[in-house]
Write a protein that holds these residues in place. Sequence first.
Motif, PDB file in Angstrom:
ATOM      1  N   UNK A   1     -52.126 -52.047  39.548  1.00 55.70           N
ATOM      2  CA  UNK A   1     -52.482 -53.389  39.989  1.00 55.70           C
ATOM      3  C   UNK A   1     -52.190 -53.536  41.476  1.00 55.70           C
ATOM      4  N   UNK A   2     -52.872 -54.475  42.094  1.00 59.09           N
ATOM      5  CA  UNK A   2     -52.596 -54.875  43.469  1.00 59.09           C
ATOM      6  C   UNK A   2     -52.251 -56.354  43.407  1.00 59.09           C
ATOM      7  N   UNK A   3     -51.013 -56.683  43.679  1.00 57.33           N
ATOM      8  CA  UNK A   3     -50.576 -58.069  43.517  1.00 57.33           C
ATOM      9  C   UNK A   3     -49.957 -58.612  44.801  1.00 57.33           C
ATOM     10  N   UNK A   4     -49.976 -59.934  44.980  1.00 58.78           N
ATOM     11  CA  UNK A   4     -49.333 -60.545  46.143  1.00 58.78           C
ATOM     12  C   UNK A   4     -47.864 -60.176  46.258  1.00 58.78           C
ATOM     13  N   UNK A   5     -47.169 -60.094  45.130  1.00 61.97           N
ATOM     14  CA  UNK A   5     -45.740 -59.799  45.172  1.00 61.97           C
ATOM     15  C   UNK A   5     -45.462 -58.369  45.599  1.00 61.97           C
ATOM     16  N   UNK A   6     -46.322 -57.430  45.194  1.00 58.90           N
ATOM     17  CA  UNK A   6     -46.134 -56.049  45.629  1.00 58.90           C
ATOM     18  C   UNK A   6     -46.365 -55.937  47.125  1.00 58.90           C
ATOM     19  N   UNK A   7     -47.346 -56.649  47.631  1.00 56.71           N
ATOM     20  CA  UNK A   7     -47.630 -56.617  49.067  1.00 56.71           C
ATOM     21  C   UNK A   7     -46.529 -57.295  49.873  1.00 56.71           C
TER      22      UNK A   7
ATOM     23  N   UNK B   1     -56.928 -46.995  44.692  1.00 56.28           N
ATOM     24  CA  UNK B   1     -55.907 -46.096  44.142  1.00 56.28           C
ATOM     25  C   UNK B   1     -54.935 -45.651  45.227  1.00 56.28           C
ATOM     26  N   UNK B   2     -55.450 -45.294  46.397  1.00 53.10           N
ATOM     27  CA  UNK B   2     -54.573 -44.858  47.480  1.00 53.10           C
ATOM     28  C   UNK B   2     -53.743 -46.017  48.028  1.00 53.10           C
ATOM     29  N   UNK B   3     -54.303 -47.228  47.994  1.00 56.45           N
ATOM     30  CA  UNK B   3     -53.531 -48.381  48.447  1.00 56.45           C
ATOM     31  C   UNK B   3     -52.316 -48.592  47.555  1.00 56.45           C
ATOM     32  N   UNK B   4     -52.472 -48.390  46.243  1.00 60.07           N
ATOM     33  CA  UNK B   4     -51.326 -48.513  45.339  1.00 60.07           C
ATOM     34  C   UNK B   4     -50.238 -47.514  45.714  1.00 60.07           C
ATOM     35  N   UNK B   5     -50.637 -46.291  46.052  1.00 60.42           N
ATOM     36  CA  UNK B   5     -49.658 -45.276  46.455  1.00 60.42           C
ATOM     37  C   UNK B   5     -48.991 -45.674  47.758  1.00 60.42           C
ATOM     38  N   UNK B   6     -49.757 -46.227  48.682  1.00 58.18           N
ATOM     39  CA  UNK B   6     -49.197 -46.673  49.962  1.00 58.18           C
ATOM     40  C   UNK B   6     -48.147 -47.760  49.733  1.00 58.18           C
ATOM     41  N   UNK B   7     -48.449 -48.725  48.870  1.00 59.79           N
ATOM     42  CA  UNK B   7     -47.508 -49.819  48.593  1.00 59.79           C
ATOM     43  C   UNK B   7     -46.248 -49.269  47.934  1.00 59.79           C
ATOM     44  N   UNK B   8     -46.419 -48.322  47.006  1.00 63.40           N
ATOM     45  CA  UNK B   8     -45.270 -47.745  46.310  1.00 63.40           C
ATOM     46  C   UNK B   8     -44.294 -47.076  47.269  1.00 63.40           C
ATOM     47  N   UNK B   9     -44.832 -46.482  48.322  1.00 63.42           N
ATOM     48  CA  UNK B   9     -43.990 -45.732  49.248  1.00 63.42           C
ATOM     49  C   UNK B   9     -44.000 -46.352  50.637  1.00 63.42           C
ATOM     50  N   UNK B  10     -44.130 -47.674  50.693  1.00 65.57           N
ATOM     51  CA  UNK B  10     -44.184 -48.311  52.005  1.00 65.57           C
ATOM     52  C   UNK B  10     -42.921 -47.988  52.810  1.00 65.57           C
TER      53      UNK B  10
ATOM     54  N   UNK C   1     -57.320 -62.974  47.253  1.00 63.05           N
ATOM     55  CA  UNK C   1     -57.185 -64.404  47.569  1.00 63.05           C
ATOM     56  C   UNK C   1     -57.159 -65.239  46.291  1.00 63.05           C
ATOM     57  N   UNK C   2     -58.030 -64.877  45.340  1.00 68.15           N
ATOM     58  CA  UNK C   2     -58.045 -65.601  44.055  1.00 68.15           C
ATOM     59  C   UNK C   2     -56.771 -65.340  43.265  1.00 68.15           C
ATOM     60  N   UNK C   3     -56.258 -64.123  43.362  1.00 63.68           N
ATOM     61  CA  UNK C   3     -55.010 -63.795  42.665  1.00 63.68           C
ATOM     62  C   UNK C   3     -53.847 -64.615  43.210  1.00 63.68           C
ATOM     63  N   UNK C   4     -53.825 -64.839  44.526  1.00 63.71           N
ATOM     64  CA  UNK C   4     -52.784 -65.662  45.135  1.00 63.71           C
ATOM     65  C   UNK C   4     -52.840 -67.070  44.567  1.00 63.71           C
ATOM     66  N   UNK C   5     -54.050 -67.620  44.469  1.00 63.78           N
ATOM     67  CA  UNK C   5     -54.219 -68.994  44.006  1.00 63.78           C
ATOM     68  C   UNK C   5     -53.927 -69.155  42.522  1.00 63.78           C
ATOM     69  N   UNK C   6     -54.133 -68.097  41.726  1.00 61.81           N
ATOM     70  CA  UNK C   6     -53.954 -68.194  40.274  1.00 61.81           C
ATOM     71  C   UNK C   6     -52.668 -67.551  39.781  1.00 61.81           C
TER      72      UNK C   6
END
Length: 377
Positions: free
Chosen positions: A220-226, A243-252, A199-204
């Motif tokens: 990193x986990x960023x709003x743009x990647x999501x 770490x697993x969330x990053x892999x999930x985003x990479x191969x969504x 949430x803070x990353x979105x605002x900043x």
Amino acid sequence: MAVSLLANEVSDLCIGKPAVRSLPLSAAAGDLAAALRRVARSGAASCVAVTGPARAVVARVGLADVLCFLCSDPEALARPAAALAKPVSALLPKEGAGEVRRVDPRSSILEALDAVLSGAQVLAVPLRAGGRKKQLGGGAAAGDFCWLTQEDLVRYFLNSIGLFYHVAARSVSSLGLVRADFLSVRPGDAALSAVPLLRRAIATETAVAVVTEDGHLVGEISPALLAACDETAAAAIATLSAADLMAYIDYFGSPPEHILRAIKAGLKDKGLDAMLELIEDETLSSSFSSLSSASSSSDEETAGRAQLRRPSSGSYGRRSAEEPVVCSPTSSLVAVMVQALAHRVSYVWVLEEDDDCRLAGVVTFADVLRVFRGQLQ
């Protein structure tokens, strides 16, 4: 020459910009998620505007906002369909977080810069129907507007970087631009613990760094990647490690089987049966879409969702799948600006120059703009 630089109006930075898609405050959160999927597939900015009475711009929202909304409330995770039926107003951040400010097209560049540096995350600039063709890029309806972002202002100053030669070649560390108060989680931390930071990353206009205990940046986990995902990514956030969330985003759309099994097992353990059912329906739909060549319009919607990848551009600014964008403390201001703009990010991670290459901090567009504002003082 500096006078000439500041003689331009805000409308000069909006040349060719398309009108922003918008939804009313009363629209359902699920409608917002669907609109974001359509916007992302079109290659446009991965966010939409939320408007109130008289089409006043209330907020700018992206898929990360929807995911934070779902993951911040246990009831929303337990009953995602009911949560997505709530109005968009329910998921808006608190006042002051990611402020949207309306500015007149005739405002000066300096006024726009001051608005951003005083807390506005993004500026909404009305497109004047029947106004200058170069601003409208064709035509605009009454009430249409476009976004003016930090990225637009940084690019504007980069185009006139010769006027700032005395700071352009200086290192980001000598200019005091390396922030050590970056947002971070450990690779093994629960991804759910990163939601407040997100949430803070979105605002900043930044991201959450994933950093090992000895200080190494692994991702990193960023709003743009999501933005390349959909609302079902809430299940991954609720059950996976960072770490697993990053892999999930990479191969969504086609995550590794072990990741998918971990999500389903986690949902089952937490009793999130409705979310599990949503994930299984999505998996079945994706598999069917990949095997079927002829589909109805609703099938095309599902297939497009499954094949969606990271956006190449947008207000939340992101390139296609790559490693995090990094520089060193001795990198020059102009080099960091060029690097960030080339990769469509509004921040660059700073790694120490020693053998360990530990994460030292982050350089943000907001701080870069403060340097130029100081030079114009």
